[in-house]
Design a protein around this motif. Structure first.
Motif, PDB file in Angstrom:
ATOM      1  N   GLY A   3      -0.798 -19.431  30.165  1.00  0.00           N
ATOM      2  CA  GLY A   3       0.071 -20.027  31.173  1.00  0.00           C
ATOM      3  C   GLY A   3       0.613 -21.374  30.739  1.00  0.00           C
ATOM      4  O   GLY A   3       1.770 -21.714  31.032  1.00  0.00           O
ATOM      5  N   MET A   4      -0.211 -22.155  30.008  1.00  0.00           N
ATOM      6  CA  MET A   4       0.236 -23.463  29.540  1.00  0.00           C
ATOM      7  C   MET A   4       1.397 -23.323  28.560  1.00  0.00           C
ATOM      8  O   MET A   4       2.416 -24.020  28.666  1.00  0.00           O
ATOM      9  CB  MET A   4      -0.947 -24.200  28.892  1.00  0.00           C
ATOM     10  CG  MET A   4      -2.034 -24.573  29.886  1.00  0.00           C
ATOM     11  SD  MET A   4      -3.628 -24.949  29.104  1.00  0.00           S
ATOM     12  CE  MET A   4      -3.180 -26.326  28.057  1.00  0.00           C
ATOM     13  N   LEU A   5       1.254 -22.425  27.600  1.00  0.00           N
ATOM     14  CA  LEU A   5       2.301 -22.236  26.604  1.00  0.00           C
ATOM     15  C   LEU A   5       3.562 -21.642  27.224  1.00  0.00           C
ATOM     16  O   LEU A   5       4.688 -22.032  26.874  1.00  0.00           O
ATOM     17  CB  LEU A   5       1.786 -21.343  25.476  1.00  0.00           C
ATOM     18  CG  LEU A   5       0.776 -22.011  24.540  1.00  0.00           C
ATOM     19  CD1 LEU A   5      -0.013 -20.983  23.760  1.00  0.00           C
ATOM     20  CD2 LEU A   5       1.494 -22.966  23.593  1.00  0.00           C
ATOM     21  N   GLU A   6       3.380 -20.714  28.145  1.00  0.00           N
ATOM     22  CA  GLU A   6       4.551 -20.147  28.831  1.00  0.00           C
ATOM     23  C   GLU A   6       5.271 -21.230  29.637  1.00  0.00           C
ATOM     24  O   GLU A   6       6.503 -21.260  29.700  1.00  0.00           O
ATOM     25  CB  GLU A   6       4.099 -19.012  29.742  1.00  0.00           C
ATOM     26  CG  GLU A   6       3.671 -17.761  28.980  1.00  0.00           C
ATOM     27  CD  GLU A   6       3.120 -16.682  29.889  1.00  0.00           C
ATOM     28  OE1 GLU A   6       3.016 -15.525  29.449  1.00  0.00           O
ATOM     29  OE2 GLU A   6       2.774 -17.005  31.049  1.00  0.00           O
TER      30      GLU A   6
ATOM     31  N   LEU B 223       5.322 -24.454  28.904  1.00  0.00           N
ATOM     32  CA  LEU B 223       6.026 -25.314  27.944  1.00  0.00           C
ATOM     33  C   LEU B 223       7.339 -24.674  27.509  1.00  0.00           C
ATOM     34  O   LEU B 223       8.366 -25.357  27.384  1.00  0.00           O
ATOM     35  CB  LEU B 223       5.133 -25.579  26.732  1.00  0.00           C
ATOM     36  CG  LEU B 223       3.953 -26.525  26.938  1.00  0.00           C
ATOM     37  CD1 LEU B 223       3.059 -26.540  25.707  1.00  0.00           C
ATOM     38  CD2 LEU B 223       4.451 -27.941  27.248  1.00  0.00           C
ATOM     39  N   LEU B 224       7.307 -23.365  27.282  1.00  0.00           N
ATOM     40  CA  LEU B 224       8.522 -22.685  26.845  1.00  0.00           C
ATOM     41  C   LEU B 224       9.561 -22.628  27.962  1.00  0.00           C
ATOM     42  O   LEU B 224      10.766 -22.757  27.707  1.00  0.00           O
ATOM     43  CB  LEU B 224       8.173 -21.273  26.361  1.00  0.00           C
ATOM     44  CG  LEU B 224       7.445 -21.210  25.014  1.00  0.00           C
ATOM     45  CD1 LEU B 224       6.898 -19.819  24.754  1.00  0.00           C
ATOM     46  CD2 LEU B 224       8.372 -21.636  23.886  1.00  0.00           C
ATOM     47  N   ARG B 225       9.103 -22.451  29.194  1.00  0.00           N
ATOM     48  CA  ARG B 225      10.059 -22.428  30.305  1.00  0.00           C
ATOM     49  C   ARG B 225      10.749 -23.780  30.480  1.00  0.00           C
ATOM     50  O   ARG B 225      11.925 -23.842  30.840  1.00  0.00           O
ATOM     51  CB  ARG B 225       9.341 -22.049  31.607  1.00  0.00           C
ATOM     52  CG  ARG B 225       9.043 -20.560  31.747  1.00  0.00           C
ATOM     53  CD  ARG B 225       8.682 -20.220  33.169  1.00  0.00           C
ATOM     54  NE  ARG B 225       7.504 -20.969  33.629  1.00  0.00           N
ATOM     55  CZ  ARG B 225       6.259 -20.559  33.507  1.00  0.00           C
ATOM     56  NH1 ARG B 225       6.001 -19.379  32.944  1.00  0.00           N
ATOM     57  NH2 ARG B 225       5.257 -21.296  33.952  1.00  0.00           N
ATOM     58  N   GLY B 226      10.028 -24.869  30.207  1.00  0.00           N
ATOM     59  CA  GLY B 226      10.608 -26.195  30.378  1.00  0.00           C
ATOM     60  C   GLY B 226      11.274 -26.746  29.134  1.00  0.00           C
ATOM     61  O   GLY B 226      11.722 -27.894  29.124  1.00  0.00           O
ATOM     62  N   SER B 227      11.335 -25.934  28.077  1.00  0.00           N
ATOM     63  CA  SER B 227      11.865 -26.434  26.806  1.00  0.00           C
ATOM     64  C   SER B 227      13.343 -26.809  26.904  1.00  0.00           C
ATOM     65  O   SER B 227      13.793 -27.790  26.302  1.00  0.00           O
ATOM     66  CB  SER B 227      11.652 -25.385  25.709  1.00  0.00           C
ATOM     67  OG  SER B 227      12.276 -24.168  26.062  1.00  0.00           O
ATOM     68  N   GLU B 228      14.109 -26.048  27.683  1.00  0.00           N
ATOM     69  CA  GLU B 228      15.538 -26.363  27.798  1.00  0.00           C
ATOM     70  C   GLU B 228      15.743 -27.644  28.613  1.00  0.00           C
ATOM     71  O   GLU B 228      16.556 -28.500  28.245  1.00  0.00           O
ATOM     72  CB  GLU B 228      16.269 -25.192  28.454  1.00  0.00           C
ATOM     73  CG  GLU B 228      17.775 -25.401  28.555  1.00  0.00           C
ATOM     74  CD  GLU B 228      18.497 -24.192  29.108  1.00  0.00           C
ATOM     75  OE1 GLU B 228      19.698 -24.312  29.425  1.00  0.00           O
ATOM     76  OE2 GLU B 228      17.850 -23.116  29.238  1.00  0.00           O
ATOM     77  N   LYS B 229      14.978 -27.759  29.687  1.00  0.00           N
ATOM     78  CA  LYS B 229      15.113 -28.934  30.545  1.00  0.00           C
ATOM     79  C   LYS B 229      14.767 -30.218  29.794  1.00  0.00           C
ATOM     80  O   LYS B 229      15.435 -31.249  29.947  1.00  0.00           O
ATOM     81  CB  LYS B 229      14.210 -28.779  31.767  1.00  0.00           C
ATOM     82  CG  LYS B 229      14.228 -29.974  32.699  1.00  0.00           C
ATOM     83  CD  LYS B 229      13.314 -29.740  33.895  1.00  0.00           C
ATOM     84  CE  LYS B 229      13.296 -30.958  34.807  1.00  0.00           C
ATOM     85  NZ  LYS B 229      12.402 -30.752  35.977  1.00  0.00           N
ATOM     86  N   TYR B 230      13.734 -30.133  28.956  1.00  0.00           N
ATOM     87  CA  TYR B 230      13.284 -31.331  28.242  1.00  0.00           C
ATOM     88  C   TYR B 230      13.787 -31.376  26.801  1.00  0.00           C
ATOM     89  O   TYR B 230      13.258 -32.120  25.988  1.00  0.00           O
ATOM     90  CB  TYR B 230      11.749 -31.409  28.285  1.00  0.00           C
ATOM     91  CG  TYR B 230      11.234 -31.620  29.692  1.00  0.00           C
ATOM     92  CD1 TYR B 230      11.241 -32.882  30.264  1.00  0.00           C
ATOM     93  CD2 TYR B 230      10.780 -30.539  30.450  1.00  0.00           C
ATOM     94  CE1 TYR B 230      10.773 -33.066  31.572  1.00  0.00           C
ATOM     95  CE2 TYR B 230      10.323 -30.725  31.748  1.00  0.00           C
ATOM     96  CZ  TYR B 230      10.326 -31.991  32.300  1.00  0.00           C
ATOM     97  OH  TYR B 230       9.881 -32.177  33.593  1.00  0.00           O
ATOM     98  N   GLU B 231      14.785 -30.535  26.495  1.00  0.00           N
ATOM     99  CA  GLU B 231      15.501 -30.564  25.221  1.00  0.00           C
ATOM    100  C   GLU B 231      14.563 -30.431  24.019  1.00  0.00           C
ATOM    101  O   GLU B 231      14.615 -31.201  23.067  1.00  0.00           O
ATOM    102  CB  GLU B 231      16.313 -31.863  25.117  1.00  0.00           C
ATOM    103  CG  GLU B 231      17.352 -32.013  26.228  1.00  0.00           C
ATOM    104  CD  GLU B 231      18.101 -33.331  26.121  1.00  0.00           C
ATOM    105  OE1 GLU B 231      17.716 -34.158  25.279  1.00  0.00           O
ATOM    106  OE2 GLU B 231      19.060 -33.529  26.879  1.00  0.00           O
ATOM    107  N   VAL B 232      13.707 -29.426  24.091  1.00  0.00           N
ATOM    108  CA  VAL B 232      12.809 -29.146  22.980  1.00  0.00           C
ATOM    109  C   VAL B 232      13.582 -28.403  21.896  1.00  0.00           C
ATOM    110  O   VAL B 232      14.345 -27.472  22.181  1.00  0.00           O
ATOM    111  CB  VAL B 232      11.604 -28.309  23.449  1.00  0.00           C
ATOM    112  CG1 VAL B 232      10.687 -27.972  22.279  1.00  0.00           C
ATOM    113  CG2 VAL B 232      10.835 -29.058  24.530  1.00  0.00           C
ATOM    114  N   ASP B 233      13.407 -28.805  20.649  1.00  0.00           N
ATOM    115  CA  ASP B 233      14.123 -28.209  19.519  1.00  0.00           C
ATOM    116  C   ASP B 233      13.880 -26.698  19.456  1.00  0.00           C
ATOM    117  O   ASP B 233      12.779 -26.215  19.726  1.00  0.00           O
ATOM    118  CB  ASP B 233      13.646 -28.874  18.224  1.00  0.00           C
ATOM    119  CG  ASP B 233      14.486 -28.452  17.037  1.00  0.00           C
ATOM    120  OD1 ASP B 233      15.494 -29.100  16.753  1.00  0.00           O
ATOM    121  OD2 ASP B 233      14.107 -27.439  16.404  1.00  0.00           O
TER     122      ASP B 233
END
Length: 338
Positions: free
Chosen positions: A202-205, A207-217
């Motif tokens: 759940g933690m990794l999922e 992080l991936l869901r919020g990657s666009e919002k927080y501009e993760v490469d």
């Protein structure tokens, strides 16, 4: 010493090794870089200094000070807080030792607080420093590397548990008396390991869901998905381990009940055999008692006894003894005591 490693990075390169936290704050602001502060069982004063500098949430700070937290991911404003439960398998004791790691991630800082020896964050730091292009992606890259290290350390734990489960399966039908206890203790370790690993998914999922919002490469997202795949495989195997051990307990209980039934049957058969012997002995004792009684009476040598003067008395007494024995033998034979 609580401050294990402390550095400031600019564009993925280590540019400063401050001697204390105050210098770290000053250099980080002056160079516009990222601070990575590694602490091992820090004092309250050190943690509160970091909390004040980076505006960490009081609840997260309290958790880091108290320890004994479950694996979780929480976000407080722009700060991401991750609690991980690294694990090591002690083969001799067939025990899983769990550590505890708190990671605070901000826009320009990473703070790691360890409450145990594992994981080896020095190795994580060396690998990242050897890949400046990855480290240049910022604090999220450090978080990825830490997650990857923790998940990789779960691999030997899974192998150790699997080996012990294989041994238990071999012992199930050997009649080993301690196998039930071993199954129970190993099941307890598997459950503890499952509690440490299952939240990672759940933690990794998240992080991936919020990657666009927080501009993760994008490249970093691919790395995180790879860690997620490993975590899913570990969770699946751990679930299988738990099912196998539950089935093993059921099989062991059945085998124990069967062995008890066999033992009771054997004891019953033994008792029946002993009863038959007792019956035979009792029957012959009763048969022999009749002539013994008659001969004993006539052997008392009194002057006045029936048939002492009768010539047929002796053979008649013998015939009486034989007749009584024959009757008793017939009675016991009919009752199947003989």
């Amino acid at each position: 010493m609580a401050l294990i490693d402390n550095a400031v990075y600019v564009q993925g390169f280590r540019t400063a090794d401050p001697a204390d936290l105050a210098e770290t704050y000053r250099v980080m602001r002056g160079r516009g870089g990222m601070a990575w502060i590694g602490l091992y069982r820090p004092t309250d004063e050190e943690v509160r200094s970091i909390a004040e500098e980076f505006s960490l949430h009081p609840l997260a700070v309290e958790d880091a000070l108290k320890g004994h937290q479950r694996a979780k991911l929480e976000r407080y404003g722009e700060t991401l807080v991750v609690v991980l439960r690294p694990a090591q398998y002690v083969d001799d004791a067939e025990r899983v030792d769990f550590g505890e790691l708190h990671v605070f991630i901000g826009r320009d800082f990473v703070v790691t607080i360890r409450h145990a020896e594992s994981p080896d964050l020095a190795g994580v730091r060396r690998r990242l420093e050897a890949s400046p292009e990855l480290l240049a992606m910022g604090p999220e890259a450090v978080l990825y590397a830490i997650l990857d290290e923790v998940v990789d350390q779960y691999g030997p734990v899974v192998a150790g548990l699997e080996n012990d489960i294989d041994e238990i399966e071999d012992q199930l039908f050997d009649g080993t008396e301690t196998v039930s206890r071993r199954i129970y203790e190993l099941a307890r370790e598997v459950i503890g390991f499952q509690r440490a690993t299952q939240p990672l998914i759940g933690m990794l999922e998240g992080l991936l869901r919020g990657s666009e919002k927080y501009e993760v490469d994008d490249e970093l997202q691919r790395y995180l998905r790879d860690v997620l795949d490993h975590a899913l495989r570990i969770a699946d195997r751990t679930g299988v381990f738990r099912s196998v051990l539950e089935n093993a307990l059921t099989v062991e209980a059945t085998l124990v009940a069967q062995r008890q039934n066999d033992e009771m049957r054997r004891m019953t058969e033994l008792n029946l055999a002993q009863n038959e012997e007792v019956k035979k002995i009792s029957s012959w004792a009763a048969i022999l008692f009749a002539p013994t009684l008659v001969s004993g009476i006539y052997g008392m040598n009194f002057a006045r006894m029936p048939e002492l003067g009768w010539s047929a008395g002796y053979p008649l007494s013998l015939a009486l003894m034989v007749a009584v024995c024959a009757v008793l033998w017939g009675v016991f034979r009919r009752k199947r005591w003989l």
